[in-house]
Design an enzyme around this catalytic site. Structure first.
Site, PDB file in Angstrom:
ATOM      1  N   HIS F  14      23.339  10.883   2.423  1.00 16.46           N
ATOM      2  CA  HIS F  14      24.751  10.622   2.894  1.00 16.46           C
ATOM      3  C   HIS F  14      25.517  12.097   2.910  1.00 16.46           C
ATOM      4  O   HIS F  14      24.800  12.834   2.689  1.00 16.46           O
ATOM      5  CB  HIS F  14      25.307   9.901   1.730  1.00 16.46           C
ATOM      6  CG  HIS F  14      25.760  10.550   0.528  1.00 16.46           C
ATOM      7  ND1 HIS F  14      27.147   9.965   0.136  1.00 16.46           N
ATOM      8  CD2 HIS F  14      25.313  11.365   0.004  1.00 16.46           C
ATOM      9  CE1 HIS F  14      27.234  10.573  -1.004  1.00 16.46           C
ATOM     10  NE2 HIS F  14      26.325  11.677  -1.083  1.00 16.46           N
ATOM     11  N   CYS F  33      29.408  18.345  -1.247  1.00 18.88           N
ATOM     12  CA  CYS F  33      29.139  17.230  -0.893  1.00 18.88           C
ATOM     13  C   CYS F  33      29.305  16.639   0.660  1.00 18.88           C
ATOM     14  O   CYS F  33      28.685  15.445   1.193  1.00 18.88           O
ATOM     15  CB  CYS F  33      29.868  16.042  -1.509  1.00 18.88           C
ATOM     16  SG  CYS F  33      29.488  16.337  -3.382  1.00 18.88           S
ATOM     17  N   HIS F  39      22.855  15.345   2.537  1.00 16.15           N
ATOM     18  CA  HIS F  39      21.878  15.733   1.339  1.00 16.15           C
ATOM     19  C   HIS F  39      21.809  14.196   0.893  1.00 16.15           C
ATOM     20  O   HIS F  39      21.863  13.123   1.685  1.00 16.15           O
ATOM     21  CB  HIS F  39      22.813  16.547   0.082  1.00 16.15           C
ATOM     22  CG  HIS F  39      23.893  15.793  -0.413  1.00 16.15           C
ATOM     23  ND1 HIS F  39      25.072  15.629   0.217  1.00 16.15           N
ATOM     24  CD2 HIS F  39      24.223  14.958  -1.468  1.00 16.15           C
ATOM     25  CE1 HIS F  39      25.980  15.142  -0.296  1.00 16.15           C
ATOM     26  NE2 HIS F  39      25.380  14.584  -1.641  1.00 16.15           N
ATOM     27  N   HIS F  41      20.239  11.222  -2.587  1.00 13.22           N
ATOM     28  CA  HIS F  41      20.245  10.939  -3.867  1.00 13.22           C
ATOM     29  C   HIS F  41      19.170   9.889  -4.110  1.00 13.22           C
ATOM     30  O   HIS F  41      18.894   8.872  -3.400  1.00 13.22           O
ATOM     31  CB  HIS F  41      21.588  10.342  -4.482  1.00 13.22           C
ATOM     32  CG  HIS F  41      22.601  11.452  -4.466  1.00 13.22           C
ATOM     33  ND1 HIS F  41      22.666  12.657  -5.459  1.00 13.22           N
ATOM     34  CD2 HIS F  41      23.735  11.506  -3.732  1.00 13.22           C
ATOM     35  CE1 HIS F  41      23.668  13.252  -5.092  1.00 13.22           C
ATOM     36  NE2 HIS F  41      24.444  12.617  -4.119  1.00 13.22           N
ATOM     37  N   ASP F  79      17.387   1.733   1.352  1.00 16.01           N
ATOM     38  CA  ASP F  79      16.444   2.510   0.900  1.00 16.01           C
ATOM     39  C   ASP F  79      15.730   3.285   1.904  1.00 16.01           C
ATOM     40  O   ASP F  79      15.348   2.736   3.043  1.00 16.01           O
ATOM     41  CB  ASP F  79      15.387   1.858   0.309  1.00 16.01           C
ATOM     42  CG  ASP F  79      14.139   2.439  -0.410  1.00 16.01           C
ATOM     43  OD1 ASP F  79      14.730   3.539  -0.926  1.00 16.01           O
ATOM     44  OD2 ASP F  79      13.130   2.047  -0.402  1.00 16.01           O
ATOM     45  N   HIS F  80      15.798   4.703   1.694  1.00 16.74           N
ATOM     46  CA  HIS F  80      15.193   5.452   2.755  1.00 16.74           C
ATOM     47  C   HIS F  80      16.031   5.354   4.099  1.00 16.74           C
ATOM     48  O   HIS F  80      15.551   5.626   5.059  1.00 16.74           O
ATOM     49  CB  HIS F  80      13.658   5.137   2.933  1.00 16.74           C
ATOM     50  CG  HIS F  80      12.644   5.635   2.142  1.00 16.74           C
ATOM     51  ND1 HIS F  80      12.637   4.877   0.734  1.00 16.74           N
ATOM     52  CD2 HIS F  80      11.927   6.884   2.053  1.00 16.74           C
ATOM     53  CE1 HIS F  80      11.761   5.801   0.088  1.00 16.74           C
ATOM     54  NE2 HIS F  80      11.557   6.874   0.816  1.00 16.74           N
ATOM     55  N   GLU F 126      24.671   7.579  -8.955  1.00 17.69           N
ATOM     56  CA  GLU F 126      24.581   8.703  -7.931  1.00 17.69           C
ATOM     57  C   GLU F 126      23.557   9.628  -8.323  1.00 17.69           C
ATOM     58  O   GLU F 126      22.530  10.027  -7.856  1.00 17.69           O
ATOM     59  CB  GLU F 126      25.903   9.205  -7.452  1.00 17.69           C
ATOM     60  CG  GLU F 126      25.341   9.911  -5.912  1.00 17.69           C
ATOM     61  CD  GLU F 126      26.907  10.543  -5.802  1.00 17.69           C
ATOM     62  OE1 GLU F 126      27.327  10.063  -4.490  1.00 17.69           O
ATOM     63  OE2 GLU F 126      27.335  11.548  -6.198  1.00 17.69           O
TER      64      GLU F 126
END
Lengths: 140, 140, 140, 140, 140, 140
Positions: F14, F33, F39, F41, F79-80, F126
């Site tokens: 994100h 951010c 980047h 998480h 996810d991913h 996060e």
């Protein structure tokens, strides 16, 4: 050959400090770890023993015995104590994690060898971000 | 209403001890926590703030600000210190986790309210097995 | 000989992707790790250094120095970045955890050796379920 | 050479017990681990494979494959089962963590070697305080 | 009002099973949790007590006492046991985490109230992915 | 009333970024951010449901069902993936943890209520140091 590990923990105060240095020099070299009024940690100690499983029990070493041994020889001596002031086997030594791991090895190794297996390593966490490992005098 | 939490940590020495009691009485009541030469912990501190997300940023509070605030007001004062001797806001108070959590609340709450949200709770771990939570004076 | 470890972390985006393959082939081989719009991780990095404790300080290496070194050489470069697009030392390389660990080793090893000890291993967690270790060119 | 690890977990019942011993002897030697009506654990299993990264993919082994292999050969057989009664490859063996780690190695090693790399170790946690490691027949 | 929590753990076997249902029906409803030969877990138990700190000690409750109470009333009864077969206060009840948490509350609450504070919650982890919380009969 | 929690996780990319702001303004407000190349998480998601245990099963909700529901409605979607680009229910919204937690609530709540219990909270990590909790529109 199997490696068996038991984890124990203790909470202790210490400072990283040389009595033959001034407070300024201690602070310059050791930073906030040299706070003269002490600080402390929740230490996690991992003791690893190696050997062959006993065919009768399936155990390399009885973990009940190993836990009791670590508690009587190490935890009783270190827990809720001051590493610089209260611990006979640290007297006159720097209270760094490295030196403490070596001294814990010296306390435990003679007991382990009498049980048909050998001490493999001492792993000592000072914080979750800092830890040391010691494997005795041999080179790995 | 959303609850946002930031975790920080510090390492400190303390003892649970009343100066107006004898060493024997301290040991009788507080056990090994009263070791006169101190012991210490790796404390984990969770600060929870509540509010509505800002429609422009999606944030209840800027976590970079919250982290800096906790570091400047609390961690700088407690980390690598002696809770009984070195901390102005603990002077004359019992260095229990309960009292420390209440005093941390008092330090932080006035700063949080100026950012359009409110302090919800202070959660303080002394060890992974012992922790306290404080929600201020209101009843939850 | 003592082994001393420092843990640091960073958050990064990446994809496992070959530009000389079609999207179909990338997905066939790499599955969801090849999502063309990226995904990301909270990486945990453990850097282990080996040496003998300095008799004066009790330290193998000053952990304040080691932490600063990892932060300036690695974390500043990787944290909140895209491993495929933003990192000079990963340019033109597959952004797998294996390759990243090898490249981190190459960045750090020359600095460690100037402090009288040696880099022993790089351990890199992509998730709590997947991690790699690299010990340099020697065979262990 | 890179070492790649995949973690999986399973929940199982067992007792440490010899059928050719009386209940009294079992309790004397194995303590509460010999409770005749069983007890159980959340086991964490770490499988480490070593090899060189494939230049085309950057992978030592495809972790999707490794995860599937561990699940089909080990987790399907052990999860929510009784290690003494339900597991073909443990039949007639002591259900100690040591023996279980060795038997897991025997199940996995032949599959790994067909993928151009080698099984390096099985690390098996019975609790967060007790774990074993097995590296096959070679001496490390 | 301060909330103080103590964590303890135990390892136990169980199955989720109704004796008045066939094995097929048990498996249909409870899946692999109904394995007739049992399975087991490392349970983590968090007991939270609420009250005001005693001005003399700074404690809501003496954690040495709370730990001993949980060990004598709960851990001694559950650890290395079969929840369906060996535990008097679970006799005739479903061995789900929900029911177990309620029954632990019933065992502990009467003891806590005699110490000038109140039981606030029982939090029981069956695995790191599944846990329940119970706050007694009141609505929170 | 019992509170039952299931933990699941996902890995995503994100950036915290407003398209109607310049890169300079995004960086000024959101710091690292806002890295334009993303980047990511490893997110941990805790879904808590409240209700009374079913007398027949001892369950508030079948955790196998709850896990499947979270996987099909949330994990498959996140996810991913890239939270800003790939997720229908986040389209046009700030990809902050706060907003993501609220949107996850909206996806799950209607499904839970059809099973005789209620969604109590969404807790979303996060990183291990930053997390949010959302309890729906009611005031707690």
């Amino acid at each position: 050959m199997i490696y068996v590990t038991r984890k124990e923990h203790f909470n202790a105060a210490h400072k990283v400090w040389r009595a033959d240095w001034s407070e300024e020099k201690n602070t310059e070299v050791f930073g906030k770890c040299a706070n003269k009024n002490w600080h402390g940690h929740n230490y996690d100690l991992y003791v690893t023993v190696k050997g062959n499983p006993n065919p009768e029990t399936g155990f390399v070493i009885d973990l009940k015995y190993l836990s009791k041994l670590i508690k009587s020889e190490i935890i009783e001596v270190l827990d809720h104590r001051n590493l610089n002031l209260d611990v006979p086997f640290m007297a006159g030594k720097m209270a760094s994690t490295e030196i403490l791991a070596i001294e814990i090895w010296k306390q435990l190794a003679p007991h382990i060898v009498t049980h048909g297996c050998n001490l493999h390593s001492i792993k000592l966490y000072e914080t979750e971000n800092n830890f040391v490992e010691y494997f005795g005098e041999k080179i790995i």
